[in-house]
Design an enzyme around this catalytic site. Structure first.
Site, PDB file in Angstrom:
ATOM      1  N   ASP A 123       0.857  -1.192   0.000  1.00 38.72           N
ATOM      2  CA  ASP A 123       0.000   0.000   0.000  1.00 38.72           C
ATOM      3  C   ASP A 123       0.893   1.242   0.000  1.00 38.72           C
ATOM      4  O   ASP A 123       1.901   1.308   0.702  1.00 38.72           O
ATOM      5  CB  ASP A 123      -0.901  -0.010   1.242  1.00 38.72           C
ATOM      6  CG  ASP A 123      -2.045   0.986   1.109  1.00 38.72           C
ATOM      7  OD1 ASP A 123      -3.206   0.552   0.987  1.00 38.72           O
ATOM      8  OD2 ASP A 123      -1.777   2.217   1.128  1.00 38.72           O
ATOM      9  N   ILE A 124       0.511   2.224  -0.802  1.00 39.15           N
ATOM     10  CA  ILE A 124       1.324   3.438  -0.950  1.00 39.15           C
ATOM     11  C   ILE A 124       1.310   4.274   0.333  1.00 39.15           C
ATOM     12  O   ILE A 124       2.223   5.063   0.583  1.00 39.15           O
ATOM     13  CB  ILE A 124       0.824   4.263  -2.160  1.00 39.15           C
ATOM     14  CG1 ILE A 124       1.910   5.181  -2.677  1.00 39.15           C
ATOM     15  CG2 ILE A 124      -0.452   5.031  -1.827  1.00 39.15           C
ATOM     16  CD1 ILE A 124       1.597   5.783  -4.042  1.00 39.15           C
ATOM     17  N   HIS A 173     -10.078  -5.216  -3.523  1.00 40.31           N
ATOM     18  CA  HIS A 173      -8.760  -5.403  -2.896  1.00 40.31           C
ATOM     19  C   HIS A 173      -8.965  -5.865  -1.468  1.00 40.31           C
ATOM     20  O   HIS A 173      -9.897  -5.441  -0.792  1.00 40.31           O
ATOM     21  CB  HIS A 173      -7.920  -4.125  -2.934  1.00 40.31           C
ATOM     22  CG  HIS A 173      -8.630  -2.894  -2.478  1.00 40.31           C
ATOM     23  ND1 HIS A 173      -9.576  -2.253  -3.253  1.00 40.31           N
ATOM     24  CD2 HIS A 173      -8.561  -2.192  -1.330  1.00 40.31           C
ATOM     25  CE1 HIS A 173     -10.032  -1.191  -2.612  1.00 40.31           C
ATOM     26  NE2 HIS A 173      -9.450  -1.138  -1.424  1.00 40.31           N
ATOM     27  N   GLU A 211     -12.287   3.374  -1.317  1.00 41.73           N
ATOM     28  CA  GLU A 211     -11.744   4.474  -2.127  1.00 41.73           C
ATOM     29  C   GLU A 211     -11.516   4.052  -3.564  1.00 41.73           C
ATOM     30  O   GLU A 211     -11.738   4.842  -4.485  1.00 41.73           O
ATOM     31  CB  GLU A 211     -10.380   4.924  -1.569  1.00 41.73           C
ATOM     32  CG  GLU A 211     -10.434   5.687  -0.279  1.00 41.73           C
ATOM     33  CD  GLU A 211      -9.024   5.928   0.258  1.00 41.73           C
ATOM     34  OE1 GLU A 211      -8.059   5.994  -0.541  1.00 41.73           O
ATOM     35  OE2 GLU A 211      -8.891   6.029   1.476  1.00 41.73           O
ATOM     36  N   VAL A 212     -10.987   2.858  -3.748  1.00 41.46           N
ATOM     37  CA  VAL A 212     -10.621   2.410  -5.098  1.00 41.46           C
ATOM     38  C   VAL A 212     -11.611   1.324  -5.535  1.00 41.46           C
ATOM     39  O   VAL A 212     -11.708   0.273  -4.889  1.00 41.46           O
ATOM     40  CB  VAL A 212      -9.179   1.864  -5.120  1.00 41.46           C
ATOM     41  CG1 VAL A 212      -8.814   1.411  -6.528  1.00 41.46           C
ATOM     42  CG2 VAL A 212      -8.189   2.911  -4.609  1.00 41.46           C
ATOM     43  N   ASN A 221     -12.788  -3.289   2.227  1.00 44.29           N
ATOM     44  CA  ASN A 221     -13.785  -2.229   2.278  1.00 44.29           C
ATOM     45  C   ASN A 221     -14.598  -2.261   0.985  1.00 44.29           C
ATOM     46  O   ASN A 221     -14.018  -2.339  -0.103  1.00 44.29           O
ATOM     47  CB  ASN A 221     -13.096  -0.869   2.430  1.00 44.29           C
ATOM     48  CG  ASN A 221     -12.316  -0.757   3.723  1.00 44.29           C
ATOM     49  OD1 ASN A 221     -12.785  -1.183   4.775  1.00 44.29           O
ATOM     50  ND2 ASN A 221     -11.122  -0.198   3.659  1.00 44.29           N
ATOM     51  N   HIS A 237      -6.934  -5.807   2.034  1.00 41.50           N
ATOM     52  CA  HIS A 237      -5.785  -5.280   2.778  1.00 41.50           C
ATOM     53  C   HIS A 237      -5.294  -6.380   3.721  1.00 41.50           C
ATOM     54  O   HIS A 237      -6.093  -6.960   4.463  1.00 41.50           O
ATOM     55  CB  HIS A 237      -6.203  -4.100   3.664  1.00 41.50           C
ATOM     56  CG  HIS A 237      -6.754  -2.909   2.968  1.00 41.50           C
ATOM     57  ND1 HIS A 237      -6.048  -1.735   2.823  1.00 41.50           N
ATOM     58  CD2 HIS A 237      -7.968  -2.677   2.406  1.00 41.50           C
ATOM     59  CE1 HIS A 237      -6.797  -0.837   2.202  1.00 41.50           C
ATOM     60  NE2 HIS A 237      -7.977  -1.380   1.939  1.00 41.50           N
TER      61      HIS A 237
HETATM   62  P1  5GP Z   1      -9.807   1.407   0.297  1.00 40.08           P
HETATM   63  O1  5GP Z   1     -10.071   2.623   1.138  1.00 40.08           O
HETATM   64  O2  5GP Z   1     -10.425   1.514  -1.067  1.00 40.08           O
HETATM   65  O3  5GP Z   1     -10.129   0.122   1.009  1.00 40.08           O
HETATM   66  O4  5GP Z   1      -8.235   1.355   0.139  1.00 40.08           O
HETATM   67  C1  5GP Z   1      -7.544   1.843  -0.956  1.00 40.08           C
HETATM   68  C2  5GP Z   1      -6.069   1.763  -0.613  1.00 40.08           C
HETATM   69  O5  5GP Z   1      -5.332   1.966  -1.794  1.00 40.08           O
HETATM   70  C3  5GP Z   1      -5.596   2.804   0.412  1.00 40.08           C
HETATM   71  O6  5GP Z   1      -5.043   2.143   1.539  1.00 40.08           O
HETATM   72  C4  5GP Z   1      -4.550   3.612  -0.366  1.00 40.08           C
HETATM   73  O7  5GP Z   1      -3.449   3.999   0.426  1.00 40.08           O
HETATM   74  C5  5GP Z   1      -4.155   2.659  -1.475  1.00 40.08           C
HETATM   75  N1  5GP Z   1      -3.728   3.306  -2.705  1.00 40.08           N
HETATM   76  C6  5GP Z   1      -4.339   4.337  -3.342  1.00 40.08           C
HETATM   77  N2  5GP Z   1      -3.679   4.673  -4.452  1.00 40.08           N
HETATM   78  C7  5GP Z   1      -2.605   3.829  -4.518  1.00 40.08           C
HETATM   79  C8  5GP Z   1      -1.537   3.683  -5.462  1.00 40.08           C
HETATM   80  O8  5GP Z   1      -1.435   4.388  -6.460  1.00 40.08           O
HETATM   81  N3  5GP Z   1      -0.636   2.709  -5.209  1.00 40.08           N
HETATM   82  C9  5GP Z   1      -0.726   1.884  -4.118  1.00 40.08           C
HETATM   83  N4  5GP Z   1       0.218   0.954  -3.957  1.00 40.08           N
HETATM   84  N5  5GP Z   1      -1.712   2.006  -3.209  1.00 40.08           N
HETATM   85  C10 5GP Z   1      -2.642   2.962  -3.415  1.00 40.08           C
END
Ligand code: 5GP
Length: 126
Positions: free
Chosen positions: A35-36, A110, A105-106, A97, A112
């Site tokens: 994760d970034i 995914h 968010e994405v 999520n 985690h």
């Molecule tokens: P969500 O909130 O959708 O469960 O988590 C999305 C995750 O993607 C977040 O933890 C965020 O830090 C990670 N993320 C967002 N953009 C990028 C990216 O460009 N590269 C990587 N490796 N992780 C990302």
């Protein structure tokens, strides 16, 4: 309501090689990368290569091969991260999520994998 997959999401771009990632594991149907913006000392995202928005979307329509590959990839990532409780690792949390209430968010499935410290209570009660 049917799922509409947005192929411009950031993980779709990672899968197409348009933006880089710090890869942990790649299998026929899955990809895992750091994760970034890590929320724990160990924080890896595991995604299927197919166009699935959420866990339930994947569970409904992915093939048995994709599902097996994805679940096994999560297990392999736990091994790589040395968080497996059975192997003396410190344990981990797997989170997916999904949608609005899950604050996803994405919009590409995914999971985690978080570990490396005590992760505290699962969710806040507020
Ligand atoms: P969500 O909130 O959708 O469960 O988590 C999305 C995750 O993607 C977040 O933890 C965020 O830090 C990670 N993320 C967002 N953009 C990028 C990216 O460009 N590269 C990587 N490796 N992780 C990302």
């Amino acid at each position: 309501m049917p799922y509409n997959y947005d192929d411009q999401n950031i993980f779709a771009k990672i899968l197409r090689g348009e933006i880089p990632c710090n890869k942990v594991l790649e299998t026929e149907h899955s990809l895992a990368f750091h994760d970034i913006n890590p929320a724990a000392p160990k924080h890896v995202l595991v995604i299927p290569k197919g166009s699935y928005v959420t866990y339930d979307h994947f569970a409904q329509i992915a093939s048995s091969e994709e599902i097996t590959d994805f679940v096994r990839a999560i297990g392999k990532v736990c091994k790589i991260l040395e968080v497996e409780p059975s192997q003396g690792g410190g344990g981990f949390r797997a989170i997916s999520n999904s949608g609005e209430a899950g604050l996803q968010e994405v919009p590409h499935l995914h999971v985690h994998i978080l570990g490396g410290r005590n992760l505290g209570p699962m969710i806040s009660k507020s």
